[in-house]
Design a protein around this motif. Structure first.
Motif, PDB file in Angstrom:
ATOM      1  N   HIS A 173      -8.303   6.973  12.597  1.00  0.00           N
ATOM      2  CA  HIS A 173      -9.484   7.516  12.161  1.00  0.00           C
ATOM      3  C   HIS A 173      -9.790   6.754  11.092  1.00  0.00           C
ATOM      4  O   HIS A 173      -9.956   6.275  10.336  1.00  0.00           O
ATOM      5  N   CYS A 174      -8.688   6.782  10.076  1.00  0.00           N
ATOM      6  CA  CYS A 174      -8.744   6.155   8.400  1.00  0.00           C
ATOM      7  C   CYS A 174      -8.670   4.274   8.756  1.00  0.00           C
ATOM      8  O   CYS A 174      -9.699   3.398   7.997  1.00  0.00           O
ATOM      9  N   GLY A 226     -11.266   5.277  -3.974  1.00  0.00           N
ATOM     10  CA  GLY A 226     -12.046   6.127  -2.766  1.00  0.00           C
ATOM     11  C   GLY A 226     -10.542   6.077  -1.491  1.00  0.00           C
ATOM     12  O   GLY A 226     -10.846   6.329  -0.101  1.00  0.00           O
ATOM     13  N   GLU A 227      -9.336   5.585  -2.063  1.00  0.00           N
ATOM     14  CA  GLU A 227      -8.410   5.901  -0.999  1.00  0.00           C
ATOM     15  C   GLU A 227      -7.423   7.329  -0.865  1.00  0.00           C
ATOM     16  O   GLU A 227      -8.304   8.555  -2.160  1.00  0.00           O
ATOM     17  N   VAL A 228      -7.419   7.717   0.239  1.00  0.00           N
ATOM     18  CA  VAL A 228      -7.331   9.503   0.833  1.00  0.00           C
ATOM     19  C   VAL A 228      -5.401   9.529   0.487  1.00  0.00           C
ATOM     20  O   VAL A 228      -4.639   8.626   1.101  1.00  0.00           O
ATOM     21  N   VAL A 229      -5.032  10.541  -0.194  1.00  0.00           N
ATOM     22  CA  VAL A 229      -4.143  10.808   0.109  1.00  0.00           C
ATOM     23  C   VAL A 229      -3.679  11.744   1.064  1.00  0.00           C
ATOM     24  O   VAL A 229      -4.624  12.426   1.586  1.00  0.00           O
ATOM     25  N   LYS A 279      -8.764   3.318   3.384  1.00  0.00           N
ATOM     26  CA  LYS A 279      -7.456   3.320   2.555  1.00  0.00           C
ATOM     27  C   LYS A 279      -6.645   4.385   2.638  1.00  0.00           C
ATOM     28  O   LYS A 279      -6.856   5.696   2.168  1.00  0.00           O
ATOM     29  N   LEU A 280      -5.079   4.968   2.646  1.00  0.00           N
ATOM     30  CA  LEU A 280      -4.577   6.052   2.428  1.00  0.00           C
ATOM     31  C   LEU A 280      -3.342   5.744   1.616  1.00  0.00           C
ATOM     32  O   LEU A 280      -2.598   4.156   1.154  1.00  0.00           O
ATOM     33  N   ASP A 285      -4.823  -4.816   7.927  1.00  0.00           N
ATOM     34  CA  ASP A 285      -6.401  -4.478   7.249  1.00  0.00           C
ATOM     35  C   ASP A 285      -5.862  -4.299   5.450  1.00  0.00           C
ATOM     36  O   ASP A 285      -6.819  -3.235   5.220  1.00  0.00           O
ATOM     37  N   ASN A 286      -4.515  -3.972   5.270  1.00  0.00           N
ATOM     38  CA  ASN A 286      -4.046  -3.153   4.288  1.00  0.00           C
ATOM     39  C   ASN A 286      -4.853  -1.772   3.617  1.00  0.00           C
ATOM     40  O   ASN A 286      -4.927  -1.188   2.523  1.00  0.00           O
ATOM     41  N   ILE A 287      -4.175  -1.145   4.670  1.00  0.00           N
ATOM     42  CA  ILE A 287      -4.463   0.439   5.093  1.00  0.00           C
ATOM     43  C   ILE A 287      -3.830   1.536   3.855  1.00  0.00           C
ATOM     44  O   ILE A 287      -4.062   1.810   3.557  1.00  0.00           O
ATOM     45  N   LEU A 288      -2.187   1.147   4.037  1.00  0.00           N
ATOM     46  CA  LEU A 288      -1.938   1.788   3.345  1.00  0.00           C
ATOM     47  C   LEU A 288      -1.242   1.118   2.058  1.00  0.00           C
ATOM     48  O   LEU A 288      -1.027   0.281   2.329  1.00  0.00           O
ATOM     49  N   ASN A 289      -1.407   2.369   1.272  1.00  0.00           N
ATOM     50  CA  ASN A 289      -0.972   2.302   0.039  1.00  0.00           C
ATOM     51  C   ASN A 289      -1.166   1.183  -0.593  1.00  0.00           C
ATOM     52  O   ASN A 289      -0.194   0.160  -0.985  1.00  0.00           O
ATOM     53  N   PRO A 290      -2.811   0.153  -0.569  1.00  0.00           N
ATOM     54  CA  PRO A 290      -2.463  -1.152  -0.896  1.00  0.00           C
ATOM     55  C   PRO A 290      -2.480  -1.488  -2.520  1.00  0.00           C
ATOM     56  O   PRO A 290      -2.408  -0.144  -2.905  1.00  0.00           O
TER      57      PRO A 290
END
Length: 471
Positions: free
Chosen positions: A55-56, A83-86, A62-63, A457-462
């Motif tokens: 979804h993200c 705006g990063e979701v934990v 980003k997560l 896309d640099n989604i994970l822990n940027p």
């Protein structure tokens, strides 16, 4: 709208959005980093983690994966205003399987390390990874940071204890590598990409871990040594004299011991005379009938004859062993009571530990007169926590403002001795820029290529471990 859709996906109990309830997830225990987030996701299982990531990824959110939140480098902290979701893995805390005959167990990422140890004990086995934060550190975070701990000398780092992983990738697909094989020579060892990657390549959701025979005997001694060179020679002698049964070999300076005794209730100096340095030694064996007590006694006698040891306190009960280990485990916390502390988690070749401590101490004392060096740690694997307490009588913040200046001085010495600026705590935010100074351009290029290939896309822990142009 995407956050609302994420809430619907997670359902009741699957997220936190109240600012007060989210607050513990948005700061770390040293209070050095503070972040914010629109949502703390709390998935219940791997499919739900996969759904969150998918979804993200589609929404461009980003997560930041988060385990027990015990890290010291800001690796599990969201950035302010980003705006990063934990994604907190704490609800995923099942022990999926224990195989005593195969000496493995399969755990979800949210299992607390102490619970993992207990699951092994209940199967009459040993899971040897041990940290001072084991009461709250979670398996997923421990593996993502490749934690070290007190028994690396005997059993290796976290990555050495892993046979298989289950990982949610940056596009939401699940890689099921939960194989308990000791041998699998079919190409790249993919699990190693995620171990120590700090959640930047995928989110570890479960792991197959190695178990070992449960110890039948354990001998512990706190030994006074005249200098660090003597401690090095004692380590070699201890491994030889015990048949390589040394499981821990921890260096403690006199100043550190004084901090613990002065500030941490229930601790006392077990020896009658002060010594400039101490070593905490653990010998263990799983073999019944071994005279481990005799081995410790013989070791200390031989060390005394060679001038390596001046005195020793040998534990004669479980309670006494716990008392000795409490001295070591309280070192970091005790430094809080002495004001500001600038900390370094470094490793150098074992033979060069005395040279490192001598050179680094001299360098920081020249930079800040009165600074108090407290070098301690896992001497058996070359990992020294080179912590520096502020000079007496100066302002705490004035001292801490020189953290980066001190880091350069200490880390340059580490690099010159062919060491590492991060031995077991990882990189996170703290050292993400520093590693560029100490890693070769080729190493940095390879790390960035891997990140771009796995998470384009640099989604994970940027912004953690390795930065890309859009961080």
């Amino acid at each position: 709208m995407s956050i609302d859709a994420l809430k619907r996906l997670l359902g009741p109990g699957g997220y936190i959005d109240d600012p007060a309830d989210m607050a513990p997830y948005l700061t770390e225990w040293r209070d050095r980093w503070h972040g914010d987030t629109p949502l703390v996701a709390r998935p219940r299982d791997t499919p739900q983690v996969a759904a969150i990531v998918a979804h993200c990824a589609a929404a461009g959110i980003k997560l930041v994966p988060q385990g027990g939140h015990t890290g010291l480098c800001g690796g599990a902290m969201p950035h302010a205003g980003a705006g990063e979701v934990v994604v907190s893995l704490g609800r995923m805390n099942r022990v999926r399987a224990v195989d005593p005959e195969g000496f493995t167990m399969t755990l979800e990422a949210g299992v607390v390390l102490a619970a993992a140890q207990q699951a092994a004990v209940e199967a009459d086995r040993l899971f040897p990874l041990s940290l001072s934060s084991e009461g709250s550190a979670q398996i997923g975070g421990v593996l993502s940071t490749n934690a070290g701990g007190n028994a690396v000398l005997r059993y290796g780092n976290a990555r050495d204890l892993v046979l298989g992983l289950e990982v949610v990738l940056a596009d939401g697909r699940v890689w099921n590598g939960l194989r308990g094989l000791r041998k699998d020579n079919t190409g790249y060892d993919l699990k190693q990409l995620f171990l120590g990657a700090e959640g930047t390549l995928g989110i570890i959701t479960a792991a197959v871990l190695k178990l070992f025979p449960a110890p039948r005997q354990q001998e512990t001694a706190l030994v006074a040594v005249p200098d660090v060179e003597a401690a090095i020679r004692l380590l070699s002698l201890a491994r030889e004299a015990s048949g390589d049964r040394v499981s821990s070999f921890e260096l403690i300076p006199r100043l550190g011991l004084e901090f613990v005794v002065n500030h941490m209730p229930g601790n006392r100096d077990p020896l009658t005379s002060p010594s400039p340095w101490y070593v905490l030694i653990d010998l263990t064996t799983a073999a019944p009938g071994t005279d481990l007590q005799g081995a410790m006694q013989s070791l200390l006698e031989r060390a005394l004859e060679r001038g390596l040891v001046a005195d020793a306190a040998v534990a004669r009960s479980v309670a006494q062993r716990a008392d000795l280990w409490r001295l070591r485990e309280s070192l970091s916390e005790s430094q809080k009571y002495e004001g500001g502390s600038i900390k370094h988690d470094v490793s150098v070749p074992i033979a060069r530990i005395p040279e490192f401590i001598r050179k680094a101490t001299r360098a920081v004392e020249l930079l800040i007169p009165g600074i108090r060096a407290v070098p301690f740690g896992h001497m058996g694997d070359g990992n020294i926590h080179f912590n520096l307490s502020q000079p007496l009588g100066i302002d705490r913040q004035v001292f801490l403002d020189r953290w980066e200046q001190i880091n350069v001085v200490v880390h340059d010495i580490v690099a010159a001795l062919e060491g590492s600026i991060s031995a077991e705590h990882g990189v996170g935010q703290l050292k993400v820029d520093e590693i560029v100074r100490y890693k070769s351009p080729v190493e940095m290029e390879l790390m960035r290529r891997i990140k771009r290939a796995m998470d384009p896309d640099n989604i994970l822990n940027p912004g953690k471990l390795v930065t890309l142009s859009d961080d």
